[in-house]
Design a protein around this motif. Sequence first.
Motif, PDB file in Angstrom:
ATOM      1  N   LYS A 239     -17.532 -34.072  30.591  1.00  0.00           N
ATOM      2  CA  LYS A 239     -16.939 -33.032  31.437  1.00  0.00           C
ATOM      3  C   LYS A 239     -17.726 -32.865  32.737  1.00  0.00           C
ATOM      4  CE  LYS A 239     -14.791 -28.734  31.744  1.00  0.00           C
ATOM      5  NZ  LYS A 239     -14.151 -27.593  31.234  1.00  0.00           N
ATOM      6  N   TYR A 240     -17.002 -32.726  33.834  1.00  0.00           N
ATOM      7  CA  TYR A 240     -17.597 -32.450  35.151  1.00  0.00           C
ATOM      8  C   TYR A 240     -17.086 -31.091  35.614  1.00  0.00           C
ATOM      9  CZ  TYR A 240     -19.079 -37.319  35.254  1.00  0.00           C
ATOM     10  OH  TYR A 240     -19.690 -38.505  34.978  1.00  0.00           O
ATOM     11  N   ARG A 241     -17.903 -30.399  36.413  1.00  0.00           N
ATOM     12  CA  ARG A 241     -17.512 -29.028  36.784  1.00  0.00           C
ATOM     13  C   ARG A 241     -17.698 -28.772  38.283  1.00  0.00           C
ATOM     14  NH1 ARG A 241     -20.425 -24.900  33.100  1.00  0.00           N
ATOM     15  NH2 ARG A 241     -22.276 -26.110  33.605  1.00  0.00           N
ATOM     16  N   PRO A 242     -16.988 -27.787  38.822  1.00  0.00           N
ATOM     17  CA  PRO A 242     -17.160 -27.427  40.239  1.00  0.00           C
ATOM     18  C   PRO A 242     -18.598 -27.008  40.524  1.00  0.00           C
ATOM     19  CG  PRO A 242     -15.232 -26.312  39.293  1.00  0.00           C
ATOM     20  CD  PRO A 242     -15.945 -26.970  38.153  1.00  0.00           C
ATOM     21  N   PHE A 243     -19.007 -27.162  41.769  1.00  0.00           N
ATOM     22  CA  PHE A 243     -20.390 -26.870  42.191  1.00  0.00           C
ATOM     23  C   PHE A 243     -20.331 -25.787  43.260  1.00  0.00           C
ATOM     24  CE2 PHE A 243     -24.126 -28.153  44.891  1.00  0.00           C
ATOM     25  CZ  PHE A 243     -25.116 -27.923  43.952  1.00  0.00           C
ATOM     26  N   ILE A 244     -20.778 -24.590  42.899  1.00  0.00           N
ATOM     27  CA  ILE A 244     -20.668 -23.437  43.812  1.00  0.00           C
ATOM     28  C   ILE A 244     -21.992 -22.678  43.849  1.00  0.00           C
ATOM     29  CG2 ILE A 244     -19.484 -21.232  44.216  1.00  0.00           C
ATOM     30  CD1 ILE A 244     -16.994 -22.457  42.883  1.00  0.00           C
ATOM     31  N   GLY A 245     -22.501 -22.431  45.034  1.00  0.00           N
ATOM     32  CA  GLY A 245     -23.743 -21.669  45.167  1.00  0.00           C
ATOM     33  C   GLY A 245     -24.931 -22.342  44.477  1.00  0.00           C
ATOM     34  N   GLY A 246     -24.938 -23.670  44.452  1.00  0.00           N
ATOM     35  CA  GLY A 246     -26.071 -24.406  43.873  1.00  0.00           C
ATOM     36  C   GLY A 246     -25.992 -24.582  42.370  1.00  0.00           C
ATOM     37  N   GLU A 247     -24.916 -24.096  41.731  1.00  0.00           N
ATOM     38  CA  GLU A 247     -24.781 -24.207  40.272  1.00  0.00           C
ATOM     39  C   GLU A 247     -23.457 -24.883  39.923  1.00  0.00           C
ATOM     40  OE1 GLU A 247     -26.956 -22.987  38.106  1.00  0.00           O
ATOM     41  OE2 GLU A 247     -28.235 -21.955  39.572  1.00  0.00           O
ATOM     42  N   PHE A 248     -23.462 -25.577  38.783  1.00  0.00           N
ATOM     43  CA  PHE A 248     -22.190 -26.056  38.230  1.00  0.00           C
ATOM     44  C   PHE A 248     -21.574 -24.910  37.440  1.00  0.00           C
ATOM     45  CE2 PHE A 248     -24.458 -29.953  39.124  1.00  0.00           C
ATOM     46  CZ  PHE A 248     -23.465 -30.688  39.751  1.00  0.00           C
ATOM     47  N   VAL A 249     -20.315 -24.626  37.738  1.00  0.00           N
ATOM     48  CA  VAL A 249     -19.674 -23.462  37.126  1.00  0.00           C
ATOM     49  C   VAL A 249     -18.370 -23.897  36.448  1.00  0.00           C
ATOM     50  CG1 VAL A 249     -20.610 -21.893  38.882  1.00  0.00           C
ATOM     51  CG2 VAL A 249     -18.350 -22.920  39.227  1.00  0.00           C
ATOM     52  N   ASP A 250     -17.936 -23.105  35.473  1.00  0.00           N
ATOM     53  CA  ASP A 250     -16.621 -23.356  34.873  1.00  0.00           C
ATOM     54  C   ASP A 250     -15.592 -22.856  35.871  1.00  0.00           C
ATOM     55  OD1 ASP A 250     -17.517 -24.381  32.457  1.00  0.00           O
ATOM     56  OD2 ASP A 250     -17.867 -22.367  31.664  1.00  0.00           O
ATOM     57  N   GLY A 251     -14.883 -23.733  36.508  1.00  0.00           N
ATOM     58  CA  GLY A 251     -13.858 -23.261  37.437  1.00  0.00           C
ATOM     59  C   GLY A 251     -12.754 -22.568  36.656  1.00  0.00           C
ATOM     60  N   SER A 252     -12.057 -21.658  37.325  1.00  0.00           N
ATOM     61  CA  SER A 252     -10.991 -20.974  36.586  1.00  0.00           C
ATOM     62  C   SER A 252      -9.615 -21.604  36.811  1.00  0.00           C
ATOM     63  CB  SER A 252     -10.996 -19.478  36.899  1.00  0.00           C
ATOM     64  OG  SER A 252     -11.105 -19.268  38.281  1.00  0.00           O
ATOM     65  N   GLY A 253      -9.584 -22.792  37.429  1.00  0.00           N
ATOM     66  CA  GLY A 253      -8.319 -23.539  37.500  1.00  0.00           C
ATOM     67  C   GLY A 253      -8.095 -24.315  36.202  1.00  0.00           C
TER      68      GLY A 253
END
Length: 479
Positions: free
Chosen positions: A21-35
């Motif tokens: 699994k790959y995840r979005p990268f926001i604010g320096g962290e990988f996050v669970d995107g809500s899409g």
Amino acid sequence: MSQWEYAPAPESRDVANLKPKYRPFIGGEFVDGSGDPLKTVNPATEEVLAEVGTASASDVDAAVKAARNAYERVWGPMPGAERAKYVFRLARLIQERARELAVLETLDNGKPIKESRDSDIPTAAAHFFYHAGWADKLDHAGLGPDPRPLGVAGQVIPWNFPLLMLAWKVAPALATGNTVVLKPAETTPLTALVFAEICQQADLPPGVVNIVPGAGDIGAAVVEHPDVDKVAFTGSTEVGKHIQRTLAGTRKRLTLELGGKAANIVFDDAPLDQAVEGIVNGIFFNQGHVCCAGSRLLVQESIAEELLDKLRARISTLRLGDPLDKNTDIGAINSPEQLAKITELVASGERDGAQRWSSPCPLPEKGYFFAPTVFSGVEQSMRIAREEIFGPVLSVLTFRTPDEAVAKANNTPYGLSAGVWTEKGSRILWMADRLRAGVVWANTFNRFDPAAPFGGYKESGFGREGGRTGLEAYLHVQG
Ligand code: TAP
């Protein structure tokens, strides 16, 4: 093995350091995107490579906030010499992880490994190296005194050169002091998300680069976000026009790199064997998924037959198949949608009465493949002469005089690139003056350098990427 026997393709998981699994990268962290998560597929085998978490509009908002914060507090005020060190580090880390990135790019995109290994990844690293050099010299770039960054850049890129298009966008943005929210293409998000890991490895301050995978609606959310100062888009002319309409009347700066229908023009005095190599490279590199592909061959009438014979003989030797095989010349078409588009345009060429020739190479049973194809007897009115096919299909037209060559070459709504093959230096200059194309190659094709600005005329877009000129797209400059 005979010319057309291929070893079976190895399982993707065996050759790449793939995560499930790959995840979005926001604010320096990988996050669970809500899409809704998407599954990215290897177009050469149709197997699912990984699940990719996608961003929603609210994730895009969080990414823009992170980018704004990083711009105001850290990246904007940072001295250029400090920024340069980070950009340089990104370049070095791309080099260090080059093999992993090349394999991943080939798996996700379908391009031959020799191209991702020798072209995409090294050129992406070169772009970061080149721009690292500018970060502390912007005052001396000839763009006026005290050029200032714009702020937050929203960037949307296509699937044909995933990491390289990211480099074209991110490197100049960072070097000039802007922060970034980038949406990779839906079918090729993986190398952008490994680049996010590289940003962490380089200790890039959180929020300077944010990667938001998703479909076109997420691209639209990035482009339309009110706190984005600059939009950089590479993709189709149709979506580019839509973005231009959407942004009309806003304060946002915009650059568009769109489609093309380049003429590769061969005169009767050209070195023919060299020209054949250039024509093959011009249209079959990356399966023809190249905005500046030499998709229209204009050949002087007196040498047309000879050149076509040589061309068909050479194309018959190209190996099509497993993109991970180092001997493969033609890999997979990136998606079934793109394959359907190519197939439809080729059928229109046949219906319109052009003569089709396709390489006799067999196609693998699995995956999305299209044999290299040449149409002769093409008229300017045919769709295959006018529309971007974005596949391994060459349309051949003839001309008698240089004036006729120029008229035919320019007879397109696009204006991204052109090629001229001739022994005469004066003719090269004469043609270059008259061709309405952002790049004119002479006795070569598809040559790129980070120091050379790239971009189009007419419906191929506006603004330039690369070189000193490319910096301007990310700066407020004062006269
Ligand atoms: P597009 O369909 O235009 O997609 C490009 C990117 O825009 C993708 O990330 C796409 O998301 C996204 N997108 C789709 N609709 C959008 C919208 N309404 N607002 C914002 N973003 C949106 O093009 P493509 O099929 O991926 O790429 C092929 C085209 O790109 C060709 O025409 C080619 O010539 C051009 N291209 C040009 C250049 C240069 S430098 N001029 C370089 C490479 C490619 P999805 O991935 O979800 O569709």
